[in-house]
Design a protein around this motif. Structure first.
Motif, PDB file in Angstrom:
ATOM      1  N   GLU A  90      -9.610 -14.636  -3.703  1.00 31.22           N
ATOM      2  CA  GLU A  90     -10.919 -14.317  -4.284  1.00 31.22           C
ATOM      3  C   GLU A  90     -10.827 -12.978  -5.008  1.00 31.22           C
ATOM      4  N   PRO A  91     -11.464 -12.844  -6.154  1.00 29.50           N
ATOM      5  CA  PRO A  91     -11.422 -11.579  -6.893  1.00 29.50           C
ATOM      6  C   PRO A  91     -11.865 -10.373  -6.053  1.00 29.50           C
ATOM      7  N   GLN A  92     -12.846 -10.569  -5.170  1.00 32.71           N
ATOM      8  CA  GLN A  92     -13.314  -9.466  -4.318  1.00 32.71           C
ATOM      9  C   GLN A  92     -12.214  -8.994  -3.376  1.00 32.71           C
ATOM     10  N   ALA A  93     -11.438  -9.929  -2.864  1.00 32.08           N
ATOM     11  CA  ALA A  93     -10.330  -9.572  -1.968  1.00 32.08           C
ATOM     12  C   ALA A  93      -9.252  -8.810  -2.731  1.00 32.08           C
ATOM     13  N   THR A  94      -8.988  -9.231  -3.959  1.00 29.56           N
ATOM     14  CA  THR A  94      -7.996  -8.536  -4.783  1.00 29.56           C
ATOM     15  C   THR A  94      -8.467  -7.118  -5.090  1.00 29.56           C
ATOM     16  N   ALA A  95      -9.737  -6.977  -5.471  1.00 29.17           N
ATOM     17  CA  ALA A  95     -10.286  -5.647  -5.775  1.00 29.17           C
ATOM     18  C   ALA A  95     -10.215  -4.739  -4.552  1.00 29.17           C
ATOM     19  N   ALA A  96     -10.538  -5.263  -3.384  1.00 30.79           N
ATOM     20  CA  ALA A  96     -10.492  -4.460  -2.153  1.00 30.79           C
ATOM     21  C   ALA A  96      -9.060  -4.037  -1.837  1.00 30.79           C
ATOM     22  N   ALA A  97      -8.117  -4.934  -2.012  1.00 34.12           N
ATOM     23  CA  ALA A  97      -6.714  -4.608  -1.742  1.00 34.12           C
ATOM     24  C   ALA A  97      -6.218  -3.528  -2.704  1.00 34.12           C
ATOM     25  N   LEU A  98      -6.636  -3.600  -3.937  1.00 35.68           N
ATOM     26  CA  LEU A  98      -6.224  -2.593  -4.916  1.00 35.68           C
ATOM     27  C   LEU A  98      -6.882  -1.245  -4.632  1.00 35.68           C
ATOM     28  N   ARG A  99      -8.129  -1.260  -4.179  1.00 36.73           N
ATOM     29  CA  ARG A  99      -8.798   0.000  -3.809  1.00 36.73           C
ATOM     30  C   ARG A  99      -8.046   0.698  -2.681  1.00 36.73           C
ATOM     31  N   ALA A 100      -7.439  -0.069  -1.810  1.00 33.64           N
ATOM     32  CA  ALA A 100      -6.690   0.505  -0.694  1.00 33.64           C
ATOM     33  C   ALA A 100      -5.432   1.239  -1.173  1.00 33.64           C
ATOM     34  N   LEU A 101      -5.050   1.021  -2.421  1.00 31.18           N
ATOM     35  CA  LEU A 101      -3.873   1.691  -2.982  1.00 31.18           C
ATOM     36  C   LEU A 101      -4.242   2.969  -3.729  1.00 31.18           C
ATOM     37  N   ALA A 102      -5.479   3.385  -3.645  1.00 28.75           N
ATOM     38  CA  ALA A 102      -6.000   4.491  -4.454  1.00 28.75           C
ATOM     39  C   ALA A 102      -5.192   5.785  -4.336  1.00 28.75           C
ATOM     40  N   LYS A 103      -4.525   5.999  -3.213  1.00 27.24           N
ATOM     41  CA  LYS A 103      -3.729   7.235  -3.060  1.00 27.24           C
ATOM     42  C   LYS A 103      -2.517   7.250  -3.993  1.00 27.24           C
ATOM     43  N   ASP A 104      -2.076   6.061  -4.421  1.00 25.12           N
ATOM     44  CA  ASP A 104      -0.953   5.955  -5.351  1.00 25.12           C
ATOM     45  C   ASP A 104      -1.491   6.054  -6.781  1.00 25.12           C
ATOM     46  N   LYS A 105      -0.961   6.987  -7.543  1.00 23.36           N
ATOM     47  CA  LYS A 105      -1.484   7.224  -8.893  1.00 23.36           C
ATOM     48  C   LYS A 105      -0.931   6.233  -9.925  1.00 23.36           C
ATOM     49  N   HIS A 106       0.304   5.771  -9.747  1.00 25.77           N
ATOM     50  CA  HIS A 106       0.950   4.874 -10.705  1.00 25.77           C
ATOM     51  C   HIS A 106       1.582   3.716  -9.940  1.00 25.77           C
ATOM     52  N   VAL A 107       1.026   2.516 -10.122  1.00 22.59           N
ATOM     53  CA  VAL A 107       1.440   1.356  -9.350  1.00 22.59           C
ATOM     54  C   VAL A 107       1.895   0.226 -10.284  1.00 22.59           C
ATOM     55  N   VAL A 108       3.096  -0.302 -10.032  1.00 18.62           N
ATOM     56  CA  VAL A 108       3.560  -1.491 -10.727  1.00 18.62           C
ATOM     57  C   VAL A 108       3.121  -2.672  -9.886  1.00 18.62           C
ATOM     58  N   LEU A 109       2.384  -3.579 -10.504  1.00 16.64           N
ATOM     59  CA  LEU A 109       1.858  -4.759  -9.832  1.00 16.64           C
ATOM     60  C   LEU A 109       2.597  -5.981 -10.375  1.00 16.64           C
ATOM     61  N   VAL A 110       3.311  -6.694  -9.518  1.00 16.06           N
ATOM     62  CA  VAL A 110       4.098  -7.851  -9.946  1.00 16.06           C
ATOM     63  C   VAL A 110       3.447  -9.123  -9.446  1.00 16.06           C
ATOM     64  N   GLY A 111       3.232 -10.058 -10.367  1.00 15.83           N
ATOM     65  CA  GLY A 111       2.604 -11.312  -9.974  1.00 15.83           C
ATOM     66  C   GLY A 111       3.082 -12.455 -10.830  1.00 15.83           C
TER      67      GLY A 111
END
Length: 109
Positions: free
Chosen positions: A88-109
């Motif tokens: 679900e998009p909400q779950a993806t957004a929440a998971a990404l918010r949890a990465l907020a301490k990382d300034k530069h993130v490579v996301l592979v999908g």
């Protein structure tokens, strides 16, 4: 946070015998080389990568690993269930918010 989106490298075709699900399809030999070249290219861009995050699909994990190695983050690839296509998009957004301490993130999908 800056997200750098990276599509997985070339994988065996969908429907190839021997793979029970789409999630289990691995990279091909060409995909292995492609992932290595992309990792080297990203490194040459001198991006300040803090984290490499991937969907749990095998081909995405296999693509993320050389990228993490290129940035000295070997063994630090994080899998996020929320990056699966059916998430679900909400779950993806929440998971990404949890990465907020990382300034530069490579996301592979």
């Amino acid at each position: 946070m800056r997200l750098y989106l990276l599509r997985h490298a070339i994988a065996v075709p969908q429907g190839t015998p021997g793979f029970r699900s789409d999630a289990q399809r691995p990279r091909t030999e060409e995909g292995r080389e492609q992932a290595r070249e992309v990792a080297e290219g990203l490194k040459r861009l001198a991006l300040p990568v803090d984290a490499v995050v991937t969907s749990p699909y095998l081909r995405a994990v296999q693509t993320a690993e050389p990228v993490a190695r290129a940035f000295g983050l070997e063994g630090a690839v994080r899998e996020l269930e929320a990056l699966q296509p059916e998430a679900e998009p909400q779950a993806t957004a929440a998971a990404l918010r949890a990465l907020a301490k990382d300034k530069h993130v490579v996301l592979v999908g």
